[in-house]
Write a protein that holds these residues in place. Structure first.
Motif, mmCIF file in Angstrom:
data_model
loop_
_atom_site.group_PDB
_atom_site.id
_atom_site.type_symbol
_atom_site.label_atom_id
_atom_site.label_comp_id
_atom_site.label_asym_id
_atom_site.label_seq_id
_atom_site.Cartn_x
_atom_site.Cartn_y
_atom_site.Cartn_z
ATOM 1 N N SER A 205 68.816 29.760 69.971
ATOM 2 C CA SER A 205 70.239 29.521 70.211
ATOM 3 C C SER A 205 71.099 30.174 69.130
ATOM 4 O O SER A 205 72.157 30.749 69.420
ATOM 5 N N LEU A 206 70.650 30.074 67.888
ATOM 6 C CA LEU A 206 71.419 30.689 66.799
ATOM 7 C C LEU A 206 71.418 32.211 66.931
ATOM 8 O O LEU A 206 72.411 32.879 66.624
ATOM 9 N N ALA A 270 78.613 28.120 73.728
ATOM 10 C CA ALA A 270 77.598 27.583 74.642
ATOM 11 C C ALA A 270 76.213 27.630 73.990
ATOM 12 O O ALA A 270 75.395 26.709 74.144
ATOM 13 N N ALA A 271 75.938 28.705 73.251
ATOM 14 C CA ALA A 271 74.646 28.815 72.563
ATOM 15 C C ALA A 271 74.499 27.702 71.537
ATOM 16 O O ALA A 271 73.426 27.087 71.415
ATOM 17 N N LEU A 272 75.560 27.406 70.804
ATOM 18 C CA LEU A 272 75.500 26.315 69.824
ATOM 19 C C LEU A 272 75.241 24.976 70.523
ATOM 20 O O LEU A 272 74.444 24.161 70.038
ATOM 21 N N ALA A 273 75.889 24.783 71.667
ATOM 22 C CA ALA A 273 75.726 23.520 72.392
ATOM 23 C C ALA A 273 74.287 23.342 72.863
ATOM 24 O O ALA A 273 73.783 22.219 72.957
ATOM 25 N N ALA A 274 73.608 24.471 73.121
ATOM 26 C CA ALA A 274 72.233 24.404 73.618
ATOM 27 C C ALA A 274 71.200 24.337 72.500
ATOM 28 O O ALA A 274 70.002 24.265 72.750
ATOM 29 N N SER A 275 71.664 24.368 71.256
ATOM 30 C CA SER A 275 70.720 24.515 70.133
ATOM 31 C C SER A 275 69.949 23.241 69.805
ATOM 32 O O SER A 275 68.895 23.291 69.180
ATOM 33 N N GLY A 276 70.502 22.103 70.207
ATOM 34 C CA GLY A 276 69.875 20.841 69.817
ATOM 35 C C GLY A 276 70.147 20.462 68.372
ATOM 36 O O GLY A 276 69.641 19.445 67.880
ATOM 37 N N LEU A 277 70.941 21.250 67.663
ATOM 38 C CA LEU A 277 71.264 20.950 66.258
ATOM 39 C C LEU A 277 72.394 19.922 66.205
ATOM 40 O O LEU A 277 73.294 19.913 67.053
#
Lengths: 295, 295
Positions: A205-206, A270-277
């Protein structure tokens, strides 16, 4: 996280970063070389790459000392590339960050050497005697070397050189910018992430975030080149247009370029939201700042 | 070890080295960049630095894969420095290894970029995904970065630039050459030694050997610059003299420079004898070849 907290984090991070960088770039390197290096890298620039490294490392709870070194290393690479880019045989530019370019201030030979020494220094600061586990040192060197070289920044500049005055389709333009600017911005995020434990999902994701942000940065650069004047930019405006270089604005038009920047910001978020972080707010606001900047 | 065995070892080592280097320098880097990089580093040169890495690694029984990568990395650094050194804003030379210099063949911009990409590639080849333990990767990057940067090669070139037409005493001249040429030659020996287990005594002795050999190399270079013609050297002879650059010959005179070269050879061999290592014959013969070479 509100805007005030973010501004505070940026200010605090940059104060610490500038102090560390100041200590790492030698003033006493021989025969004026140190002065030229310091002129080229200290006291200027948006420091976007260092902030990406630091925010990414904080997001994964990583080694802050290593991230600060990585932030310095990536900024050294960025700054050296500007020094060489500005030289007469490349873009022949006289103004950078509101100051005379390094070759104007120190002569071409010293500017070339300073750039060369800055690239070496980047790898030097990644490999200190203590404070960073050797395996992490190796990983950081690998990420930086690949993003700076022929597959990354230097390769992008070669395409840029060869493309002056030639029509490029959007796909080729994207490849050029991905290499020239995007890969090092993405590497900044990945170097920060490498400083701590990150799951495969978070790493992926990052990486996606860094890719979208990297391209957004260049699209916005192309927009600002035609919409801002030199005083605001701190560099010569209209340069790409004058040089008949293909840009996102020349290929897509201004409105479509603006829409693309917004789309890439959304992709980054959106990528950050999918990161699980747990907390990616600084990275999200950095993406906003890239798209909303006016210089 | 007789001369024939040594010649066989050199020939075998160089064949292997050229094949590995050929595989590592990309032909398909974009927009002619790969061609310029390959032109600058493949198929020419004495390959002294790679031979030092390989011989030093063999002496300590080290990781041969790592040493071959280190040999390629150090040669990439050396070759990039020649590309940048030859450019009009530096030494403005048109002939190197009997061929037009890289900027003559590819233009100044591409030559500068090729040099930049070659430096990045050096660190890239030291950090492969497998075959070299991460701690060794980090160590090799540290040794290379420090020898290439402001404290080493780039710093020496800055002194060189600043010293044209100025009288230098032998001490300053020695410092310039130690940085400009000596540090990278010494680093070649140390990188080879880092690939295996070496006692503190052996490491110290190899460092002393590398320092003496590095200086001897430059003294001999200065002698050849006045005693050989361009055809034998493969580069422009008499260049330093014409540029009014201080050299060992201009500072000491030819006879004293020759005596110094012999003294440094003896120092290099004495260091090997003190190393406690079982077989240092290749390193000893490499020191001989440095002092006895005619180009």
């Amino acid at each position: 996280m509100d805007a005030k907290d973010f501004d505070h984090w940026v200010a605090t991070s940059l104060t610490a970063f500038e102090a560390v960088l100041d200590g790492l770039v030698p003033g006493d390197a021989p025969a004026g070389l140190g002065e030229a290096m310091r002129y080229a890298v200290l006291g200027g620039g948006k420091r976007l790459r260092p902030l990406l490294v630091l925010a990414s490392c904080a997001t994964v709870g990583g080694n802050a000392f290593a991230a600060m070194r990585a932030a310095c290393a990536v900024e050294l690479i960025h700054a050296y590339s500007l020094v060489h880019d500005d030289m007469p045989c490349m873009d022949d530019d006289v103004l950078r960050r509101g100051k005379p370019t390094t070759h104007v201030a120190f002569g071409e030979a010293q500017a070339m050497l300073a750039g060369d020494a800055m690239q070496a220094l980047a790898f030097d600061v990644l490999t200190p005697d203590e404070g960073i586990a050797p395996a992490l040192q190796a990983r950081l060197c690998a990420l930086l070397a690949r993003s700076a070289g022929h597959d990354g920044m230097a390769g992008g500049q070669a395409i840029d050189l060869a493309s002056v005055g030639k029509p490029l389709d959007e796909c080729t333009l994207r490849d050029m910018h991905r290499r020239k600017t995007g890969v090092l911005l993405q590497a900044s995020v990945m170097m920060g992430a490498a400083c701590g434990p990150a799951s495969a999902q978070a790493t992926k994701s990052l990486s996606d975030y860094g890719a979208a942000l990297g391209l957004a940065f260049q699209v916005v650069d192309d927009i600002l080149d035609v919409t801002q004047d030199s005083a605001v930019l701190g560099k010569t405006a209209g340069k790409d247009q004058d040089a008949n270089k293909p840009t996102y604005v020349s290929v897509l038009g201004l409105d479509a370029a603006r829409a693309l920047a917004q789309q890439l910001r959304a992709e980054a978020r959106a990528a950050l939201a999918a990161s699980g972080l747990a907390d990616t707010s600084h990275l999200g606001l950095l993406a906003d700042s890239v798209v909303e900047r006016d210089n």
